[in-house]
Design a protein around this motif. Sequence first.
Motif, short mmCIF file in Angstrom:
data_model
loop_
_atom_site.label_atom_id
_atom_site.label_comp_id
_atom_site.label_asym_id
_atom_site.label_seq_id
_atom_site.Cartn_x
_atom_site.Cartn_y
_atom_site.Cartn_z
N PRO A 58 45.14 52.03 -48.19
CA PRO A 58 43.64 51.89 -47.26
C PRO A 58 43.85 52.91 -46.37
O PRO A 58 44.94 53.21 -45.78
N PRO A 59 42.69 53.69 -45.91
CA PRO A 59 42.84 54.73 -45.04
C PRO A 59 43.35 53.93 -43.61
O PRO A 59 43.04 52.85 -43.49
N PRO A 60 44.14 54.71 -42.78
CA PRO A 60 44.67 54.15 -41.50
C PRO A 60 43.51 53.75 -40.57
O PRO A 60 42.43 54.30 -40.36
N ASP A 61 43.65 52.42 -39.88
CA ASP A 61 42.71 52.11 -38.84
C ASP A 61 42.80 52.97 -37.69
O ASP A 61 41.84 52.99 -36.92
N VAL A 62 43.98 53.44 -37.37
CA VAL A 62 44.30 54.11 -36.09
C VAL A 62 45.15 55.31 -36.73
O VAL A 62 46.09 55.06 -37.32
N LEU A 63 45.07 56.40 -36.02
CA LEU A 63 45.56 57.60 -36.03
C LEU A 63 46.24 58.20 -34.67
O LEU A 63 45.18 58.49 -33.77
N LEU A 64 47.54 58.15 -34.59
CA LEU A 64 47.93 58.36 -33.14
C LEU A 64 48.11 60.00 -33.12
O LEU A 64 48.20 60.44 -31.96
N LYS A 65 48.10 60.95 -34.21
CA LYS A 65 48.43 62.05 -34.31
C LYS A 65 49.42 62.57 -33.33
O LYS A 65 49.29 63.48 -32.32
N VAL A 66 50.48 62.07 -33.27
CA VAL A 66 51.72 62.49 -32.17
C VAL A 66 52.33 63.80 -32.78
O VAL A 66 52.60 64.67 -31.90
N GLY A 67 52.53 64.14 -33.91
CA GLY A 67 52.93 65.32 -34.57
C GLY A 67 54.56 65.49 -34.16
O GLY A 67 55.20 64.71 -33.95
N SER A 68 55.02 66.85 -34.22
CA SER A 68 56.38 67.11 -34.22
C SER A 68 56.91 67.24 -32.75
O SER A 68 55.93 67.45 -31.95
N GLY A 69 58.26 67.23 -32.45
CA GLY A 69 58.79 67.37 -31.52
C GLY A 69 60.15 67.06 -31.43
O GLY A 69 60.79 66.70 -32.46
N THR A 70 61.05 67.28 -30.23
CA THR A 70 62.21 66.73 -30.00
C THR A 70 62.38 65.35 -30.49
O THR A 70 61.19 64.67 -30.23
N HIS A 71 63.09 64.67 -30.56
CA HIS A 71 63.45 63.19 -30.61
C HIS A 71 62.71 62.64 -29.51
O HIS A 71 62.06 61.47 -29.57
#
Length: 372
Positions: A58-71
């Motif tokens: 199912p499509p996500p109900d929520v997208l946080l869109k955090v992307g890449s980065g250091t840990h």
Amino acid sequence: MTARLACVVGARPNFVKIGPVLRGLQEQWPGVQCSLIHTGQHYDREMSDLFFTELNLPPPDVLLKVGSGTHGQQTARILQGFEAWLLEADPRPTATIVVGDVNSTVACALAAAKLNIPIIHVEAGLRSFDRRMPEEINRVVTDTLSSLLLASEPAGVENLRREGLASDRIRLVGNVMIDVLFANLDRARRLGYPEKLGLTPGEYCIVTLHRPSNVDAPSALHRLSDTLQRLSSKIPIVFPVHPRTRARLHEAGLWNELDHAPGITLSEPLGYLEFLCLSSQAKIVITDSGGLQEETTALNIPCLTMRDRTDRPITVHEGTSTLVGHDIELLERLFNDVLHDRYKQGQCLALWDGQSGQRIAHEIGEFLKHVN
Ligand code: UD1
């Protein structure tokens, strides 16, 4: 029973594992509402959307869109985003499900724990005993915080007990990724992907490498490139390249050399079905992926694992994986053994039977009866 579950996914292997859990819950506990939260740790089409489409998620109900980065950056952004969602969620989730060992797993476990929301960990207890692996830190922290620990293999149960986690929180449920593999194998094979690449089924090698220990140091990459070029004179190699590995190959000036090497096909990261089509018909696999050690075991395909330790010991003891670490001589010797059909056979593992999602759903339902 009514309840609300926050089900967290963030990276490629999570997308594969969540499907059978959601389906099992829907079938066994229709009163339980599942909200699917995608952190956005993986975001490229081939690393994310393609998996949702192919696996009918199912499509996500929520997208946080955090992307890449250091840990630290990535973990912090996920923690912050998920906490904000939990605080506003109405009704507040009864429990949070996290899967695997990626940064999204540990970050969401931390956010839920601080809000006293119980955590259910799917694929609990795996340990490489190597704290240099970020995943090992993620596993240890997530397991410590979890109220229900769902293990995929007996070593997971033993590790959790050894760490003093209460036995009544631990259940052995089997490997949910293998549910997905068996459910999609016929569909995947019908794609005829090896033939599309000009390969003969059973007569090629697949390589996947993305661990920092294998791809981040230029010297290791140069050794690897030489080795793959030598091996490809014996049997064609297909190498779907993870974005991290692609970047490192370019930085080391090796991309063009490998791309033009006769016998080597470099490709973008593949979708689930294309990859399963290829891997299930390979003669041999060389990898540093945990999931692929398990999939090759289920498929009875020889797997040479370029890691010093494995968090999936059953794939070595009973399956088809051999740890070769960074020992290129050993790798080449075993590679030749496979080509001459002298390599060990694996066996079908208990509870890797395509029913793990159902067992997980059953355990979650029983757990929720006591939380509610
Ligand atoms: C992550 C997991 C690893 C898992 C792997 C599966 C952690 C600590 N590691 O590693 O356990 O085996 O996913 O693939 O969570 N990138 C893109 N597009 C994307 C995603 C990433 O280009 O959609 C690039 C970015 O440059 C990023 C790098 O890949 O910096 C690494 O991505 P990241 O999610 O941080 O770790 P993985 O190596 O993918």
